[in-house]
Design a protein around this motif. Structure first.
Motif, short mmCIF file in Angstrom:
data_model
loop_
_atom_site.label_atom_id
_atom_site.label_comp_id
_atom_site.label_asym_id
_atom_site.label_seq_id
_atom_site.Cartn_x
_atom_site.Cartn_y
_atom_site.Cartn_z
N UNK A 20 0.91 -1.24 -0.01
CA UNK A 20 0.01 0.03 0.01
C UNK A 20 1.03 1.19 0.02
N UNK A 21 1.78 1.17 0.75
CA UNK A 21 2.69 2.34 0.87
C UNK A 21 3.42 2.72 -0.34
N UNK A 22 3.98 1.62 -1.04
CA UNK A 22 4.60 1.51 -2.26
C UNK A 22 3.58 2.18 -3.10
N UNK A 23 2.42 1.67 -3.41
CA UNK A 23 1.42 2.16 -4.35
C UNK A 23 1.17 3.67 -4.27
N UNK A 24 1.36 4.19 -2.82
CA UNK A 24 0.87 5.75 -2.78
C UNK A 24 1.98 6.39 -3.36
N UNK A 25 3.19 5.76 -3.09
CA UNK A 25 4.44 6.81 -3.47
C UNK A 25 4.60 6.85 -5.08
N UNK A 26 3.64 6.13 -5.70
CA UNK A 26 3.71 6.46 -7.11
C UNK A 26 3.20 7.67 -7.48
N UNK A 27 2.37 8.15 -6.63
CA UNK A 27 1.41 9.38 -7.03
C UNK A 27 2.00 10.64 -6.39
N UNK A 28 3.27 10.28 -5.92
CA UNK A 28 3.97 11.59 -5.32
C UNK A 28 5.09 12.10 -6.46
N UNK A 29 5.00 13.24 -6.59
CA UNK A 29 5.98 13.79 -7.68
C UNK A 29 7.54 13.84 -7.33
N UNK A 30 7.67 13.65 -6.26
CA UNK A 30 8.86 13.78 -5.69
C UNK A 30 9.71 12.61 -6.33
#
Lengths: 365, 402
Positions: free
Chosen positions: B27-37
């Motif tokens: 879940x954490x990894x999936x969310x990071x996909x949407x962070x532009x950093x």
């Protein structure tokens, strides 16, 4: 079209174990023939030798006077109905029945026609589209028969196909099998450990024990004139009376036992001499409670121990003077309410209904 | 508190921890996909963006960080992974099936030996299988000069298919063995007795029976092949598969494009699983209905012919979906409230980073060294260090590098 099946001196060995030992039997075309014996007596091995799944270690199998050695099960004019039926669960009823035609390259239309014919024969018209798991036990049974008959085999082999059915169904299927056999008129070779099945359906039976055939003959002959103590006790029930031969008069033999002397009938193929150890057999239904004026060849004193009610008959278990236990059956039509455990009785039986044989192994119940 | 409540509570906790452990990282990894950093992270949250799914970004220092759609190395990797997967499936399924069928025919002490040998490849380290395949085929390639054999023997994709098949066929073998154990061999005999040849028995009886095993063996073989790294990394030679591409990316520093890839794979897996489950339930229902009709036909009395009463129950799945929705809504409102989405946010963030970078550059440039610092600073003159290698006694106890 039916064919003779002949087993010439057939032996089947697994290592040093003889599953079948020098079996000689000739089964006539169109006959309903049964192999009867306890589990492990080699009857299934014989059936596999006839169908081609098992090569005999010695001897030969002849079908229609042709030696079958080297001919695979798919090339023999036999069809086998397996104990578990082995219907193909992924195919419909029609596909099951027409399988043998399909592998022979018969066109789909002809296959369907033949399947419909056979469905009619087994009274399952219009149920060809069903899957096997949607059928009841008796219906599966009939489908297995239809499947085996689809290629018109000359010999149908049946390996205890009724053993999985309940009693009522089994009795009905006996009659049906017999009727189907008459209609298609081919040789049926039937394997069973149930003497009731063998006696009701067969023209002739062969009683087997430990790989060998003990007796071959028509049902009533095997039942009334057993050749060995094994046959006497395996086919139906029998009370053995152990003793020594005292007197021989043509085929009538007097045997001396701890419970008295009895007169019995000797089988002409099993000669006895005075002084030989022998067993006289008398069946539960041949023992009678004498009425006024009855005059039996033999009398026997018994002490009733217990009884059981079976419906049409009442079974009594009793001990003799020497402690030997015997069983006798009285038809329900006769009033036996006065007899209970502890009652002392004198029973009678005719010498013609008692056979005497040299001492040998009995069938263990 | 009743003990049953306590046990239920503990069970609930256990299940929660178990699932958190299982799915938390995903879940954490999936969310990071949407962070532009540039680096996969949840906090600090820069901007909500889909850029790691498509073009990626050109960094302020000119470095190109590829997104999922624009990364040609990833695409090449996926294509060779798919080719290898297909190759492995078409080799290991027949090999596994043949081996399992042979096992059913062996009925002596040989059976145990045969079984042990057959499952041995799964016990070997994958690295060894990879290396040995390369070594063997390098020899074979060396034999044939410059011809076809040489090309094949040094083709990474071909070698990887062979190397992976070595142990994946064993997994297929185990699947087939499990299915064949339940096979009623009298069916084969029945077919033979009805006049079928051995070939017909195989195709009309055995193969239809094995169909479910063939399907699951194919899926398992493909998945094992797709995710394999330790064998592939050796046998792939100069080519790249998805796993080796990802591994090489990790070495250079991971980017959220990998999170995007992971999320895509997870999504595909879930869709496939749900579709399969729906289809399975549908056919099961159909079977149950046909059985019910059959039972009703059989039942002469109306004893079991009663209509079932339909009751209303809240499906447990709904609760989980609601929970996910609540969290997602909360996250979305937070993002919208703080204006952490859209091109303007990304531009602003980039601008900020660029200016910070320039600032640091300026600071570095403006930090001109004084005469004093150049000559050794406040710590002293150059002479303190000047003769460090000239002192013969300094390294006399040094034994050398191990």
């Amino acid at each position: 079209m039916s064919a003779d099946v002949e087993l010439n001196n057939v032996s089947v060995t697994f290592g040093s174990f003889y599953a079948a030992k020098s079996v000689n039997v000739k089964i006539n075309g169109g006959e309903f023939f049964s192999f009867l014996g306890p589990s492990g007596c080699g009857k299934t091995t014989l059936l596999r030798a006839i169908s081609g799944f098992q090569d005999p270690s010695e001897g030969s199998v002849l079908i229609d006077n042709k030696d079958m050695s080297g001919i695979g099960p798919n090339k023999r004019p036999t069809s086998l109905i397996f104990q578990n039926l082995a219907l193909f669960p992924l195919m419909s009823v029609s596909e099951n029945i027409a399988f043998s035609l399909e592998v022979r390259g018969v066109s789909k239309k002809d296959r369907q026609k033949r399947a419909d014919e056979l469905l009619e024969l087994i009274a399952l018209e219009g149920q060809g589209e069903k899957k096997v798991h949607q059928l009841s036990g008796g219906q599966k049974q009939r489908v297995a028969i239809a499947r085996a008959l689809a290629v018109e085999p000359k010999v149908l082999l049946l390996d205890e196909p009724l053993s999985a059915l309940d009693l009522k169904l089994r009795q009905r299927m006996r009659t049906e099998l017999r009727e189907i056999q008459k209609r298609v008129n081919i040789t049926f070779i039937y394997i069973t450990h149930d003497q009731g099945e063998a006696l009701t359906m067969s023209d002739r039976i062969a009683v087997m024990n430990e790989g060998e055939i003990e007796q071959i003959g028509p049902c009533d002959e095997v039942y009334n004139n057993p050749l060995t103590p094994f046959v006497a006790t395996f086919v139906g029930e029998n009370n053995p009376l152990f003793g020594k031969v005292k007197e021989i008069n043509q085929n009538k033999v007097r045997i001396e036992t701890p419970d008295g002397d009895f007169l019995a009938t000797m089988n002409e193929n099993k000669k006895l001499n005075i002084g030989d150890e022998a067993i006289a057999f008398v069946r539960p239904e041949s023992l009678f409670i004498p009425r006024e004026g009855d005059n039996f060849d033999n009398q026997i004193d018994v002490n009733i121990e217990s009884f059981e009610f079976e419906g049409n008959i009442k079974n009594f278990y009793a001990t003799l003077k020497s402690g030997t236990r015997i069983k006798f059956s009285i038809p329900n039509a006769i009033d036996t309410s006065s007899i209970s455990s502890g009652t002392k009785l004198q029973l009678g039986f005719e010498s013609i209904k008692s056979s005497i044989l040299p001492k040998a192994q009995l069938a263990i119940d | 508190m009743k003990p049953t409540y306590f046990i239920n509570f503990m069970m609930g906790m256990y299940i929660f921890i178990f699932f958190a452990y299982l799915f938390g990282p995903l879940i954490v990894m999936s969310i990071t996909a949407f962070n532009s950093a540039e680096f996969p992270s949840i906090s600090p949250w820069e901007c909500f963006s889909f850029r790691w799914f498509n073009e990626g970004k050109i960094a302020y220092d000119g470095q190109h960080l590829a997104g999922l759609l624009s990364d040609w190395r990833l695409h090449d990797g996926i294509i060779s992974s798919l080719i290898i997967g297909a190759g492995v499936v078409s080799l290991s399924v027949p090999i596994g099936m043949a081996a399992a069928i042979v096992l059913t025919q062996v009925r002596s002490q040989l059976r145990d030996i045969y079984y042990s040998i057959s499952i041995m490849p799964v016990l070997f380290p994958g690295v060894i299988i990879g290396i040995s395949t390369v070594v063997l085929w390098d020899r074979i390639a060396g034999l044939g000069g410059d011809g076809f054999i040489s090309d094949v023997g040094r083709n990474g994709i071909f070698l990887t298919i062979l190397a992976q098949t070595c142990f994946i066929s064993t997994y297929c073998f185990l699947i087939f063995v499990a299915r064949l154990q339940r096979f009623d061999q009298t069916q084969e005999e029945a077919a033979l007795d009805l006049g079928a040849t051995q070939t017909q028995v195989f195709f009309k009886i055995l193969v239809p029976y094995l169909m479910p095993a063939i399907a699951s063996a194919a899926v398992i073989a493909f998945l094992f092949s797709f995710e394999n790294y330790n064998t592939t990394v050796f046998s792939i030679l100069s080519d790249q598969t998805l796993t080796t591409v990802i591994a090489s990316k990790v070495r250079l520093g991971i980017s959220p494009a990998l999170s995007a890839l992971a999320l895509t794979i997870i999504a595909l897996t879930i869709i496939a699983a749900v579709t399969y489950e729906i289809l399975r339930r549908r056919s099961e229902k159909k079977y149950a209905q046909s059985q019910e009709i059959f039972v009703k036909e059989k039942a002469a009395s109306g004893r079991i012919n009663k209509e079932y009463k339909a009751g209303f129950k809240v499906p447990k799945g709904i609760v989980a979906i609601l929970l996910v929705l609540v969290f997602a809504t909360y996250g979305a409102t937070q993002i919208v409230k703080n204006d952490l989405y859209g091109q303007s946010c990304i531009d602003a963030a980039d601008q900020e980073k660029k200016s910070k970078f320039l600032e640091q550059l300026q600071t570095l440039e403006s930090n001109e060294l004084t005469e004093e610092e150049l000559s050794g600073g406040s710590l002293g003159g150059t002479e303190d260090y000047g003769d460090i290698f000239g002192d013969p006694s300094l390294f006399q106890d040094f034994g050398g590098f191990d």
